[in-house]
Enzyme design. Structure first.
Site: not given
Ligand SMILES: Nc1ncnc2c1ncn2[C@@H]1O[C@H](COP(=O)(O)OP(=O)(O)OP(=O)(O)O)[C@@H](O)[C@H]1O
Length: 390
Positions: A70, A73, A75, A90, A186
């Site tokens: 995302g 970062g 995950v 993450k 979001d």
């Molecule tokens: N606890 C979890 N278990 C399994 N998969 C996860 C988990 N947390 C996140 N993911 C996967 O990782 C992806 C990215 O996580 P997250 O949305 O928290 O990141 P982000 O960088 O905040 O994203 P965004 O750009 O949407 O803000 C999620 O869409 C999901 O597919």
């Protein structure tokens, strides 16, 4: 994510980035092999942590796969040697604003996990640490997102009984957040994860076909949890910035009227329609077209909202009373895309056979233009649509 809100907070240990050398010295003291760390590497150009599968992330975690990426970062699925469980970590980009936002996310996750029984519809944080200038947030590992599931299922809609279960849990999660004075901002199918990855295949007839049988997947369990609290806002903050992912963005955000808890309910309304139909309700990338789509589906925007629009948004209206549509459209395709939509009632009836009336009534309550008139999460939970819910 279009905006990162920051807030004043105490300096914490992580404010000082550990130097590579110190890190390596620490790990050199740990027995090699299982506990060994990879050599220090530079981050990639976007500040992401560079890794190979099978490597350690601190001596405690073994990296098994990358499960997501995302704005903040990557995950990673890891094996936690100490707790003996799979976890999702993450690993936040080593850029100041993302590190800062990650600390807010940790604050939120920690608040949410305090009341585990009620907060259990939100992903549980296990712990966090700072590794080579990357904040790492360790959470329980969940299954695929509702978006991933829809996509893998060729956007075949979920049956209404499952949508009811998803909707109830989503509203419980959001009601809990709102009780804690937190606004998610979001909500989208990408941020709603199935707890389990297990699914079953069921035969289904191809649309418009009498005899051709196809298979679609259904999750074995309807349990879901909410993730991604990186954009979560605190009740007492200034709420004028642009938040939410476009398709799920409430009208008051676009009009610059300021936003609050009701913006989450708008997003849930859009999500439930998408889960029933398989397609995002407002598939657009542009404000005027978005507002025109809203009017097509939900009727005219109330005049007092038009009159309150900020200077950026008032250009979408004529004489301050009506939307400049179709005159202001950027293309014929845009006009066609709006015309292709239908009233909410017709859109939902097309996909839902049983219980459509109650669902439509609930959706109109969540998709009211006027935020003050929109259902709250608790009001929505008490709606007759959820009466059959377990
Ligand atoms: N606890 C979890 N278990 C399994 N998969 C996860 C988990 N947390 C996140 N993911 C996967 O990782 C992806 C990215 O996580 P997250 O949305 O928290 O990141 P982000 O960088 O905040 O994203 P965004 O750009 O949407 O803000 C999620 O869409 C999901 O597919």
């Amino acid at each position: 994510m279009e905006n990162i809100r920051t807030r004043k907070r105490l300096r914490l240990a992580w404010d000082v980035a550990p130097s590579g050398r110190e890190e390596d010295r620490f790990e050199a003291a740990v027995p090699a092999a299982r506990g060994a760390s990879p050599p220090w590497r530079d981050d990639d150009r976007e500040g992401h942590y560079v890794f190979d599968l099978g490597e350690n992330l601190t001596p405690r975690y073994k990296i098994l796969s990358k499960i997501g990426e995302g704005t903040f970062g990557r995950v990673l699925e890891c094996w936690d040697r100490e707790a003996r469980e799979y976890v999702a970590i993450k690993v936040v980009r080593s850029i100041r604003k993302y590190r800062h936002a990650a600390m807010i996310e940790i604050d939120v996750l920690t608040s949410l996990s305090k009341n585990v029984s009620e907060g259990s519809r939100c992903v549980q944080i296990r712990r966090w640490f700072d590794y080579r200038n990357h904040i790492c947030i360790v959470c329980e590992k969940l299954g695929p997102s509702l978006y991933d599931f829809l996509k893998r299922n060729k956007y075949y809609p979920f049956p209404v009984d499952l949508v009811r279960e998803f909707g109830r849990q989503l509203l419980e999660a959001v009601a809990y957040m709102h009780d804690l004075r937190l606004i998610h901002t979001d909500l989208k199918p990408e941020n709603i994860l199935l707890v389990s990855s297990e699914y079953i295949k069921v035969p289904t007839r191809k649309r418009n076909s009498q005899d051709e049988v196809q298979f679609k997947c259904l999750p074995k369990s309807s349990a879901i949890k909410l993730i991604d609290f990186g954009s979560t806002a605190f009740d007492n903050h200034d709420h004028n910035s642009i938040v939410s992912t476009r398709h799920y963005r409430a009208p008051e955000i676009i009009l610059g009227l300021g936003w609050h808890y009701p913006c989450d309910l708008w997003s849930i309304g859009c999500i439930l329609v998408e889960l029933c139909s398989g397609e995002a309700l407002f598939q657009t990338h542009e404000n005027l077209e978005h507002l025109a789509m809203m009017e097509r589906v939900l009727g005219p925007i109330p005049e007092h909202m038009i009159q309150g629009a900020n200077s950026l948004a008032s250009k979408y209206f004529k004489r301050g009373t009506r939307l400049n549509w179709p005159e202001g459209a950027v293309s014929r395709e845009s006009i066609r895309a709006v015309r292709k939509l239908d009233s909410l009632k017709n859109l939902v009836s097309r996909h839902v056979e049983h219980g459509a009336a109650a669902l439509i009534d609930l959706l109109y309550g969540m998709l009211r233009f006027e935020p003050a008139e929109r259902f709250t999460a608790r009001e929505a939970l008490n709606h007759p649509f959820f009466e059959n819910s377990t």
